[in-house]
Design an enzyme around this catalytic site. Structure first.
Site, mmCIF file in Angstrom:
data_model
loop_
_atom_site.group_PDB
_atom_site.id
_atom_site.type_symbol
_atom_site.label_atom_id
_atom_site.label_comp_id
_atom_site.label_asym_id
_atom_site.label_seq_id
_atom_site.Cartn_x
_atom_site.Cartn_y
_atom_site.Cartn_z
ATOM 1 N N GLU A 54 -0.895 -8.292 5.646
ATOM 2 C CA GLU A 54 -0.608 -8.263 7.079
ATOM 3 C C GLU A 54 -1.864 -8.095 7.930
ATOM 4 O OE1 GLU A 54 -0.051 -5.888 4.897
ATOM 5 O OE2 GLU A 54 0.083 -3.874 5.772
ATOM 6 N N HIS A 61 -3.258 -5.338 1.754
ATOM 7 C CA HIS A 61 -2.534 -5.552 3.019
ATOM 8 C C HIS A 61 -2.624 -7.004 3.505
ATOM 9 C CE1 HIS A 61 -2.046 -1.273 4.198
ATOM 10 N NE2 HIS A 61 -3.202 -1.089 3.611
ATOM 11 N N CYS A 118 0.824 -1.216 0.000
ATOM 12 C CA CYS A 118 0.000 0.000 0.000
ATOM 13 C C CYS A 118 0.864 1.275 0.000
ATOM 14 C CB CYS A 118 -0.960 -0.049 1.178
ATOM 15 S SG CYS A 118 -2.440 0.903 0.874
#
Ligand code: GLN
Length: 190
Positions: free
Chosen positions: A173, A171, A80
């Site tokens: 994560e 993302h 991002c």
């Protein structure tokens, strides 16, 4: 043991650290200084606010050393905001690290799609779909030279790779899925 750095000025640092800590043979390292940067085998530039991370890279004197390390082949993954930092071109503003042959538009999804969740197949990564989380995400408008498209959504490019550089506008994560992190770690061997 592979040392994977996370550029730790701002953004999704804790989330990347948590994901990396679940992968065997990997040690996550927070990177804020030149010494830390020089100690890692690869680096993740997290999500967050690209202008803030860029300012801090300049304040801490890490912009040039980081650029040189990436140019000399260290694997880097921008998620991002990290993708925005890697780009050679950003629509309407000056670029930051200027390394990856991608042209980027910030906050590119409309208001209703400001943040959303979906899943897509990324054949280079795995043969079943990956969960994708977008938060005020940028789009890759085009790739050139050696940059290769890894994933598109409705004709919009959301993941690309160029030699030692990986960029995703989503993302991983923020999910429990470790496949994208593992794909990145495998880039160290390449
Ligand atoms: N909108 C942010 C930027 O332009 C990126 C958002 C993110 O990293 N989730 O820097």
């Amino acid at each position: 043991m592979k040392k994977i750095g996370i550029l730790s000025y701002q953004g999704t640092v804790a989330e990347h650290k948590k994901a990396l800590s679940k992968i065997e043979g990997v040690k996550p390292v927070e990177v804020k200084t030149l010494e830390a940067l020089n100690s890692v085998d690869a680096l993740i530039i997290p999500g967050g606010e690209s202008t803030t991370i860029s300012k801090l890279l300049n304040i801490f004197g890490l912009m040039e050393p980081l650029r040189r390390r990436i140019e000399s082949g260290m694997p880097v993954w921008g998620t991002c905001a990290g993708l925005i930092l890697l780009a050679k071109e950003i629509e309407g503003e000056a670029a930051h690290l200027k390394l990856m042959d991608i042209s980027v538009k910030r906050n590119a999804f409309g208001r209703q799609l400001d943040s959303f969740y979906t899943s897509r197949l990324i054949p280079r990564v795995d043969d079943s779909p990956l969960p994708l989380v977008f938060i005020r995400a940028p789009l890759i408008k085009s790739v050139s030279k050696d940059a290769e498209i890894l994933c598109e959504i409705d004709g919009n490019i959301v993941a690309a790779k160029q030699n030692n550089m990986l960029a995703t506008s989503f993302h991983p994560e923020f999910t429990d899925d470790l496949r994208m992190h593992k794909y990145f770690i495998d880039m160290i061997k390449e």
